[in-house]
Motif scaffolding. Structure first.
Motif, mmCIF file in Angstrom:
data_model
loop_
_atom_site.group_PDB
_atom_site.id
_atom_site.type_symbol
_atom_site.label_atom_id
_atom_site.label_comp_id
_atom_site.label_asym_id
_atom_site.label_seq_id
_atom_site.Cartn_x
_atom_site.Cartn_y
_atom_site.Cartn_z
ATOM 1 N N GLN A 4 0.831 -1.195 0.000
ATOM 2 C CA GLN A 4 0.000 0.000 0.000
ATOM 3 C C GLN A 4 0.867 1.248 0.000
ATOM 4 O O GLN A 4 1.860 1.318 0.717
ATOM 5 N N ALA A 5 0.467 2.205 -0.813
ATOM 6 C CA ALA A 5 1.169 3.480 -0.890
ATOM 7 C C ALA A 5 0.316 4.574 -0.278
ATOM 8 O O ALA A 5 -0.902 4.602 -0.468
ATOM 9 N N PHE A 6 0.960 5.476 0.446
ATOM 10 C CA PHE A 6 0.269 6.572 1.130
ATOM 11 C C PHE A 6 1.005 7.879 0.911
ATOM 12 O O PHE A 6 2.188 7.876 0.572
ATOM 13 N N GLY A 7 0.299 8.966 1.151
ATOM 14 C CA GLY A 7 0.981 10.244 1.255
ATOM 15 C C GLY A 7 0.816 11.213 0.110
ATOM 16 O O GLY A 7 1.332 12.321 0.177
ATOM 17 N N GLY A 8 0.107 10.826 -0.923
ATOM 18 C CA GLY A 8 -0.098 11.756 -2.022
ATOM 19 C C GLY A 8 -1.004 12.902 -1.623
ATOM 20 O O GLY A 8 -1.582 12.912 -0.543
ATOM 21 N N GLY A 9 -1.108 13.872 -2.513
ATOM 22 C CA GLY A 9 -1.984 15.002 -2.241
ATOM 23 C C GLY A 9 -1.718 16.150 -3.185
ATOM 24 O O GLY A 9 -1.010 16.004 -4.184
ATOM 25 N N LEU A 10 -2.296 17.284 -2.828
ATOM 26 C CA LEU A 10 -2.137 18.509 -3.625
ATOM 27 C C LEU A 10 -1.135 19.425 -2.924
ATOM 28 O O LEU A 10 -1.277 19.673 -1.711
ATOM 29 N N VAL A 11 -0.162 19.896 -3.659
ATOM 30 C CA VAL A 11 0.862 20.750 -3.075
ATOM 31 C C VAL A 11 1.231 21.833 -4.072
ATOM 32 O O VAL A 11 1.136 21.622 -5.290
ATOM 33 N N GLN A 12 1.629 22.972 -3.582
ATOM 34 C CA GLN A 12 2.042 24.066 -4.459
ATOM 35 C C GLN A 12 3.464 23.832 -4.963
ATOM 36 O O GLN A 12 4.257 23.131 -4.305
ATOM 37 N N PRO A 13 3.800 24.398 -6.088
ATOM 38 C CA PRO A 13 5.187 24.301 -6.570
ATOM 39 C C PRO A 13 6.163 24.769 -5.499
ATOM 40 O O PRO A 13 5.924 25.772 -4.822
ATOM 41 N N GLY A 14 7.248 24.017 -5.352
ATOM 42 C CA GLY A 14 8.215 24.322 -4.312
ATOM 43 C C GLY A 14 7.943 23.605 -3.002
ATOM 44 O O GLY A 14 8.789 23.610 -2.102
ATOM 45 N N VAL A 61 14.714 13.955 -11.079
ATOM 46 C CA VAL A 61 14.401 14.160 -9.659
ATOM 47 C C VAL A 61 15.647 14.211 -8.781
ATOM 48 O O VAL A 61 15.545 14.444 -7.571
ATOM 49 N N LYS A 62 16.808 14.016 -9.364
ATOM 50 C CA LYS A 62 18.043 14.022 -8.573
ATOM 51 C C LYS A 62 18.205 15.341 -7.845
ATOM 52 O O LYS A 62 18.009 16.413 -8.415
ATOM 53 N N GLY A 63 18.561 15.248 -6.573
ATOM 54 C CA GLY A 63 18.747 16.448 -5.773
ATOM 55 C C GLY A 63 17.468 16.968 -5.144
ATOM 56 O O GLY A 63 17.512 17.851 -4.287
ATOM 57 N N ARG A 64 16.330 16.434 -5.565
ATOM 58 C CA ARG A 64 15.049 16.871 -5.004
ATOM 59 C C ARG A 64 14.335 15.755 -4.251
ATOM 60 O O ARG A 64 13.655 16.006 -3.258
ATOM 61 N N PHE A 65 14.462 14.541 -4.738
ATOM 62 C CA PHE A 65 13.786 13.394 -4.126
ATOM 63 C C PHE A 65 14.805 12.533 -3.384
ATOM 64 O O PHE A 65 15.959 12.395 -3.818
ATOM 65 N N THR A 66 14.363 11.917 -2.290
ATOM 66 C CA THR A 66 15.200 10.992 -1.543
ATOM 67 C C THR A 66 14.400 9.737 -1.223
ATOM 68 O O THR A 66 13.321 9.831 -0.615
ATOM 69 N N ILE A 67 14.934 8.592 -1.614
ATOM 70 C CA ILE A 67 14.286 7.325 -1.296
ATOM 71 C C ILE A 67 14.963 6.741 -0.062
ATOM 72 O O ILE A 67 16.182 6.853 0.113
ATOM 73 N N LEU A 78 9.466 7.918 -0.010
ATOM 74 C CA LEU A 78 9.978 8.812 -1.034
ATOM 75 C C LEU A 78 9.716 10.236 -0.558
ATOM 76 O O LEU A 78 8.562 10.685 -0.543
ATOM 77 N N GLN A 79 10.775 10.912 -0.131
ATOM 78 C CA GLN A 79 10.673 12.306 0.270
ATOM 79 C C GLN A 79 10.850 13.158 -0.973
ATOM 80 O O GLN A 79 11.868 13.067 -1.655
ATOM 81 N N MET A 80 9.863 13.978 -1.264
ATOM 82 C CA MET A 80 9.877 14.798 -2.472
ATOM 83 C C MET A 80 9.885 16.266 -2.073
ATOM 84 O O MET A 80 8.935 16.746 -1.458
ATOM 85 N N ASN A 81 10.965 16.942 -2.402
ATOM 86 C CA ASN A 81 11.110 18.359 -2.083
ATOM 87 C C ASN A 81 11.166 19.190 -3.354
ATOM 88 O O ASN A 81 11.439 18.665 -4.438
ATOM 89 N N ASN A 82 10.925 20.478 -3.195
ATOM 90 C CA ASN A 82 10.977 21.402 -4.332
ATOM 91 C C ASN A 82 10.176 20.850 -5.518
ATOM 92 O O ASN A 82 10.662 20.786 -6.652
ATOM 93 N N LEU A 83 8.953 20.470 -5.230
ATOM 94 C CA LEU A 83 8.118 19.851 -6.257
ATOM 95 C C LEU A 83 7.790 20.827 -7.374
ATOM 96 O O LEU A 83 7.631 22.037 -7.150
ATOM 97 N N VAL A 114 -0.249 12.475 -6.835
ATOM 98 C CA VAL A 114 0.478 13.681 -6.440
ATOM 99 C C VAL A 114 0.162 14.754 -7.463
ATOM 100 O O VAL A 114 0.385 14.568 -8.660
ATOM 101 N N THR A 115 -0.378 15.863 -6.997
ATOM 102 C CA THR A 115 -0.707 16.979 -7.878
ATOM 103 C C THR A 115 0.026 18.218 -7.401
ATOM 104 O O THR A 115 -0.117 18.623 -6.243
ATOM 105 N N VAL A 116 0.812 18.786 -8.289
ATOM 106 C CA VAL A 116 1.559 20.002 -7.976
ATOM 107 C C VAL A 116 0.946 21.141 -8.780
ATOM 108 O O VAL A 116 0.994 21.146 -10.011
ATOM 109 N N SER A 117 0.333 22.062 -8.062
ATOM 110 C CA SER A 117 -0.371 23.141 -8.745
ATOM 111 C C SER A 117 -0.517 24.336 -7.815
ATOM 112 O O SER A 117 -0.687 24.178 -6.609
ATOM 113 N N SER A 118 -0.476 25.516 -8.401
ATOM 114 C CA SER A 118 -0.705 26.717 -7.608
ATOM 115 C C SER A 118 -2.175 27.116 -7.678
ATOM 116 O O SER A 118 -2.589 28.098 -7.063
#
Length: 118
Positions: A4-14, A61-67, A78-83, A114-118
Motif C-alpha cells: 500500500q502506498a500513502f501520502g499523495g496530495g495537492l501541493v504548491q510548486p516548491g 528528480v536528482k537532488g530533489r527526491f530521496t528514497i 519517497l521524500q519529495m522536495n521542491n516539487l 500527487v498533484t503540484v499546482s498553484s
C-alpha cells in the motif's frame, strides 16, 4: 502480500510531500522502486533502493527526491522536495517481497496521486 502506498496530495510548486509504501503479510522486503505515471505518458522509474540501501534516481528528480527504507517496518519512503508542476502523476511503489510462504515475488501497490499546482 499487500503493498500500500500513502501520502499523495495537492501541493504548491516548491512544496514537499513524503510518500510511504508498506508491505503487509510479508517476512521481508528486498528492492523497492517508486514509479510514476502522468496522463498520456509512459510509466517512469523515479527512484529505487536495494535491500542494502543503495539508491538510484531518475535525472529529473536528482537532488530533489530521496528514497529511504525501514526494514523493521517493511516500508519504503519517497521524500519529495521542491516539487514542480511536471512532478504531477500517480506514484506507484513496486517491491520484491518475501511472503510468509517463503515465496519471493514482485508486487505493485495501488498508486497515490500527487498533484503540484498553484
Amino acid at each position: 502480500v499487500q503493498l500500500q502506498a500513502f501520502g499523495g496530495g495537492l501541493v504548491q510548486p516548491g512544496g514537499s510531500l513524503r510518500l510511504a509504501c508498506a508491505a503487509s503479510g510479508s517476512i521481508m522486503v528486498h528492492d523497492i522502486n517508486w514509479y510514476r505515471q502522468a496522463p498520456g505518458k509512459e510509466r517512469e522509474l523515479v527512484a529505487s533502493i536495494t535491500s542494502s540501501g543503495s539508491s538510484k534516481y531518475a535525472e529529473s528528480v536528482k537532488g530533489r527526491f530521496t528514497i529511504s527504507r525501514d526494514n523493521a517496518k517493511k516500508s519504503g519512503y519517497l521524500q519529495m522536495n521542491n516539487l514542480k508542476n511536471e512532478d504531477t502523476a500517480v506514484y506507484l511503489c513496486n517491491a520484491e517481497v518475501l511472503s510468509t510462504d517463503y515465496v519471493l515475488s514482485w508486487f505493485w501497490g495501488r498508486g497515490t496521486q500527487v498533484t503540484v499546482s498553484s
